[in-house]
Motif scaffolding. Sequence first.
Motif, PDB file in Angstrom:
ATOM      1  N   ALA A 193      11.635   8.167  -0.490  1.00 57.61           N
ATOM      2  CA  ALA A 193      11.449   7.442   0.553  1.00 57.61           C
ATOM      3  C   ALA A 193      10.097   7.799   1.712  1.00 57.61           C
ATOM      4  CB  ALA A 193      13.132   7.747   1.441  1.00 57.61           C
ATOM      5  N   VAL A 194       9.791   9.273   1.704  1.00 59.36           N
ATOM      6  CA  VAL A 194       8.911   9.694   1.383  1.00 59.36           C
ATOM      7  C   VAL A 194       7.239   9.573   1.028  1.00 59.36           C
ATOM      8  CG1 VAL A 194       7.152  11.799   2.306  1.00 59.36           C
ATOM      9  CG2 VAL A 194       9.337  11.406   3.495  1.00 59.36           C
ATOM     10  N   SER A 195       7.797   9.490  -0.016  1.00 56.95           N
ATOM     11  CA  SER A 195       6.524   8.883  -1.218  1.00 56.95           C
ATOM     12  C   SER A 195       6.339   7.621  -1.334  1.00 56.95           C
ATOM     13  CB  SER A 195       7.332   9.756  -2.632  1.00 56.95           C
ATOM     14  OG  SER A 195       7.075  10.796  -2.694  1.00 56.95           O
ATOM     15  N   LEU A 196       7.595   6.710  -1.020  1.00 55.29           N
ATOM     16  CA  LEU A 196       7.220   5.524  -1.403  1.00 55.29           C
ATOM     17  C   LEU A 196       6.560   4.824   0.505  1.00 55.29           C
ATOM     18  CD1 LEU A 196       9.567   3.836  -3.470  1.00 55.29           C
ATOM     19  CD2 LEU A 196       7.632   4.016  -4.170  1.00 55.29           C
ATOM     20  N   PHE A 197       6.931   5.565   0.968  1.00 53.03           N
ATOM     21  CA  PHE A 197       6.594   5.057   2.025  1.00 53.03           C
ATOM     22  C   PHE A 197       4.861   5.293   2.910  1.00 53.03           C
ATOM     23  CE2 PHE A 197       4.958   7.347   6.613  1.00 53.03           C
ATOM     24  CZ  PHE A 197       5.337   5.823   7.300  1.00 53.03           C
ATOM     25  N   ALA A 198       4.029   6.626   2.355  1.00 50.99           N
ATOM     26  CA  ALA A 198       3.367   6.634   1.567  1.00 50.99           C
ATOM     27  C   ALA A 198       2.058   6.119   0.896  1.00 50.99           C
ATOM     28  CB  ALA A 198       2.599   8.418   1.509  1.00 50.99           C
ATOM     29  N   MET A 199       2.678   5.748  -0.372  1.00 50.85           N
ATOM     30  CA  MET A 199       2.407   4.659  -1.221  1.00 50.85           C
ATOM     31  C   MET A 199       2.310   3.380  -0.535  1.00 50.85           C
ATOM     32  SD  MET A 199       3.632   3.221  -4.610  1.00 50.85           S
ATOM     33  CE  MET A 199       4.185   1.516  -3.975  1.00 50.85           C
ATOM     34  N   TYR A 200       3.307   2.829   0.080  1.00 48.33           N
ATOM     35  CA  TYR A 200       2.785   1.425   1.217  1.00 48.33           C
ATOM     36  C   TYR A 200       2.202   1.625   2.295  1.00 48.33           C
ATOM     37  CZ  TYR A 200       7.081  -1.327  -0.690  1.00 48.33           C
ATOM     38  OH  TYR A 200       8.157  -1.917  -1.125  1.00 48.33           O
ATOM     39  N   SER A 201       1.724   2.979   2.927  1.00 50.51           N
ATOM     40  CA  SER A 201       0.503   2.509   3.157  1.00 50.51           C
ATOM     41  C   SER A 201      -0.394   2.627   3.152  1.00 50.51           C
ATOM     42  CB  SER A 201       0.317   4.073   4.811  1.00 50.51           C
ATOM     43  OG  SER A 201       2.059   4.345   5.134  1.00 50.51           O
ATOM     44  N   LEU A 202      -0.562   2.983   1.829  1.00 49.74           N
ATOM     45  CA  LEU A 202      -2.149   2.729   1.436  1.00 49.74           C
ATOM     46  C   LEU A 202      -1.996   1.786   0.612  1.00 49.74           C
ATOM     47  CD1 LEU A 202      -2.606   6.564  -0.552  1.00 49.74           C
ATOM     48  CD2 LEU A 202      -3.715   5.061   1.559  1.00 49.74           C
ATOM     49  N   VAL A 203      -1.404   0.778   0.157  1.00 50.13           N
ATOM     50  CA  VAL A 203      -1.013  -0.677   0.015  1.00 50.13           C
ATOM     51  C   VAL A 203      -2.156  -1.602  -0.020  1.00 50.13           C
ATOM     52  CG1 VAL A 203       0.125  -2.733  -1.247  1.00 50.13           C
ATOM     53  CG2 VAL A 203       1.001  -0.323  -1.639  1.00 50.13           C
ATOM     54  N   PRO A 204      -1.781  -1.846   1.994  1.00 47.96           N
ATOM     55  CA  PRO A 204      -2.777  -2.774   1.844  1.00 47.96           C
ATOM     56  C   PRO A 204      -4.470  -2.631   1.880  1.00 47.96           C
ATOM     57  CG  PRO A 204      -1.089  -2.281   3.725  1.00 47.96           C
ATOM     58  CD  PRO A 204      -0.407  -0.938   2.324  1.00 47.96           C
ATOM     59  N   GLU A 205      -4.787  -1.562   2.100  1.00 44.26           N
ATOM     60  CA  GLU A 205      -6.334  -0.963   2.009  1.00 44.26           C
ATOM     61  C   GLU A 205      -6.296  -0.595   0.651  1.00 44.26           C
ATOM     62  OE1 GLU A 205      -7.808   0.086   4.670  1.00 44.26           O
ATOM     63  OE2 GLU A 205      -6.298  -0.470   5.553  1.00 44.26           O
ATOM     64  N   VAL A 206      -5.937  -1.096  -0.740  1.00 45.21           N
ATOM     65  CA  VAL A 206      -6.442  -1.362  -1.764  1.00 45.21           C
ATOM     66  C   VAL A 206      -6.369  -2.711  -1.728  1.00 45.21           C
ATOM     67  CG1 VAL A 206      -5.534  -0.893  -4.412  1.00 45.21           C
ATOM     68  CG2 VAL A 206      -5.066   0.719  -3.010  1.00 45.21           C
ATOM     69  N   LEU A 207      -5.654  -3.519  -1.625  1.00 44.76           N
ATOM     70  CA  LEU A 207      -5.714  -4.649  -2.337  1.00 44.76           C
ATOM     71  C   LEU A 207      -6.936  -5.347  -1.075  1.00 44.76           C
ATOM     72  CD1 LEU A 207      -1.455  -5.588  -1.138  1.00 44.76           C
ATOM     73  CD2 LEU A 207      -2.897  -5.977  -3.519  1.00 44.76           C
ATOM     74  N   ARG A 208      -7.231  -5.307   0.066  1.00 47.41           N
ATOM     75  CA  ARG A 208      -7.726  -5.412   1.058  1.00 47.41           C
ATOM     76  C   ARG A 208      -8.991  -5.042   0.354  1.00 47.41           C
ATOM     77  NH1 ARG A 208      -7.913  -5.373   6.488  1.00 47.41           N
ATOM     78  NH2 ARG A 208      -6.069  -3.618   6.482  1.00 47.41           N
ATOM     79  N   ARG A 209      -9.633  -4.233  -0.168  1.00 47.35           N
ATOM     80  CA  ARG A 209     -11.208  -3.753  -1.337  1.00 47.35           C
ATOM     81  C   ARG A 209     -10.808  -4.117  -2.814  1.00 47.35           C
ATOM     82  NH1 ARG A 209      -9.647   0.190   2.160  1.00 47.35           N
ATOM     83  NH2 ARG A 209     -11.179   1.232   2.785  1.00 47.35           N
ATOM     84  N   CYS A 210      -9.771  -4.087  -3.845  1.00 41.37           N
ATOM     85  CA  CYS A 210      -9.703  -4.743  -5.157  1.00 41.37           C
ATOM     86  C   CYS A 210      -9.210  -6.214  -5.542  1.00 41.37           C
ATOM     87  CB  CYS A 210     -10.030  -3.255  -5.579  1.00 41.37           C
ATOM     88  SG  CYS A 210      -8.611  -2.661  -6.333  1.00 41.37           S
ATOM     89  N   GLY A 211      -7.958  -6.079  -4.439  1.00 39.74           N
ATOM     90  CA  GLY A 211      -6.989  -7.686  -5.135  1.00 39.74           C
ATOM     91  C   GLY A 211      -5.741  -7.018  -6.066  1.00 39.74           C
ATOM     92  N   ALA A 212      -4.654  -8.217  -6.025  1.00 40.93           N
ATOM     93  CA  ALA A 212      -3.251  -7.508  -5.976  1.00 40.93           C
ATOM     94  C   ALA A 212      -3.434  -7.099  -7.717  1.00 40.93           C
ATOM     95  CB  ALA A 212      -2.303  -8.813  -5.755  1.00 40.93           C
ATOM     96  N   ALA A 213      -4.479  -8.526  -8.539  1.00 34.61           N
ATOM     97  CA  ALA A 213      -4.095  -7.926  -9.977  1.00 34.61           C
ATOM     98  C   ALA A 213      -4.662  -6.661 -10.137  1.00 34.61           C
ATOM     99  CB  ALA A 213      -5.207  -8.747 -10.368  1.00 34.61           C
ATOM    100  N   ALA A 214      -5.868  -6.233  -9.402  1.00 31.92           N
ATOM    101  CA  ALA A 214      -6.251  -4.367 -10.034  1.00 31.92           C
ATOM    102  C   ALA A 214      -5.733  -4.056  -9.151  1.00 31.92           C
ATOM    103  CB  ALA A 214      -7.507  -4.783  -9.434  1.00 31.92           C
ATOM    104  N   PHE A 215      -4.994  -3.830  -8.464  1.00 32.72           N
ATOM    105  CA  PHE A 215      -3.979  -3.417  -7.892  1.00 32.72           C
ATOM    106  C   PHE A 215      -2.981  -2.864  -8.493  1.00 32.72           C
ATOM    107  CE2 PHE A 215       0.455  -2.212  -6.254  1.00 32.72           C
ATOM    108  CZ  PHE A 215       0.263  -1.132  -5.408  1.00 32.72           C
ATOM    109  N   ASN A 216      -2.535  -3.567  -9.807  1.00 29.85           N
ATOM    110  CA  ASN A 216      -1.302  -3.910 -10.695  1.00 29.85           C
ATOM    111  C   ASN A 216      -1.315  -2.994 -11.991  1.00 29.85           C
ATOM    112  OD1 ASN A 216       1.349  -4.568  -9.916  1.00 29.85           O
ATOM    113  ND2 ASN A 216       0.054  -6.733  -9.039  1.00 29.85           N
ATOM    114  N   VAL A 217      -3.271  -3.312 -12.394  1.00 29.54           N
ATOM    115  CA  VAL A 217      -3.910  -3.110 -13.439  1.00 29.54           C
ATOM    116  C   VAL A 217      -3.800  -1.427 -13.305  1.00 29.54           C
ATOM    117  CG1 VAL A 217      -5.702  -2.183 -14.362  1.00 29.54           C
ATOM    118  CG2 VAL A 217      -4.975  -4.858 -14.106  1.00 29.54           C
TER     119      VAL A 217
END
Length: 418
Positions: free
Chosen positions: A309-333
């Motif tokens: 739970a803690v690992s995914l909480f930290a991951m979820y906290s970073l995801v919007p910052e990744v999406l803001r900078r490089c988008g959904a496709a780049a995030f999944n790659v």
Amino acid sequence: KRASPARAGEVKGDRLLAMGLFELVFPSGLPDARWTQGFVLAQGTALLSASSAVASTALVERGANLPAWQSFFIYILLAAFYVPSHWRALARDHDRRARAEAFASGATSGEFDDDAPSSAVARSSFSASFRPWRKRQETPVTRSTARYAALALIDTQANYFIVKAFQYTSLTSVTLLDCAAIPFSMALSRAALGGAYLRRHVFGGSISVAGLALLVLTDAYVRGANDSGSNPALGDFMVLLAAFGYAASNVLQEAALLDGASTVEVLAHVGGFGTVFSGIQCIILERESLGRLHATAGVAGIAELVVFAVSLFAMYSLVPEVLRRCGAAAFNVGMLSSDVWAFIARVLFFGGFGDVRAVVAFFASFIIVSLGLVVFAAAGDPLPPERKNQSASSRYAELGEEEAIIADIEDRGGGGSK
């Protein structure tokens, strides 16, 4: 001493070769810093995802199968941390607006009451009318309550299906089919956000998927993994549903961020609605499973659930910052490397490589996946410039205008009171 003509020619040749390789990989020049930062952050999310996968694997090996509860605790943490933060941000925004209205009213009437400062007026207006769950009329549809509820519902079901799929199909199938999130996110991003993906984007993503496939298939062959699961067709279908859900969730988050949402706003809604949806699912499907966790997995199992739970909480906290900078496709790659990190962790914690072929496959896969990430990153940001600029302007234009109005009226009010 002067270098010999032959030596000078070698140096010049090396420089030309390096320049040629650079132009081949980066034909449009280096990607901008924002895009590069997003890719680096994506590797952080990949590491956190890998740690959660290791914890989930350990839970399954102890006989604990809690797909709904595992998701529920992620959303509980998100809600507990981000909902209060979001409400405080709304309160500050409402207070700022109340001050602007109070000063504007005083400027219109030409009267400023020195004995009743604007902060007092704002606080009284704030206490009378502030409702943190209300949306302002000018809120974009991408940030509406209904859109956030849909985002959370999609995300909770994607998490549930990907964990549940392990009961019906093999780890090999889950890992490979989960890569479908890349073409799904490209298609959704193109349709919803106007993303323009080049052949180099597709080529880079394909290289990374091929590198991951090499690792997974070699590992399955070396270990003699012939268990396809109790219902492979159902399990594979669940993985594809989860992949589409993750892609849709990422694109919906990216759309909200581009239209001015903050990370706190997005995660507060995902956590709040996700807790409700996931909680209902737990009550319906796994009401008695959590009570048996201690008996089934012991204290170590509870600790692994916490790590998950803690690992995914930290991951979820970073995801919007990744999406803001490089988008959904780049995030999944970028997230493809999480399976490589998970493989390393499995070797460290659940037994060694076992065969020299696995060692060779791992290093070859690592190089191929890394090459694919570089090629994809070098292709640049697929979003059109006007869509990227909209994010920055929408986030700060309104705030800057209000603060300018307040400052101007305060100056005039202060000047009139002298």
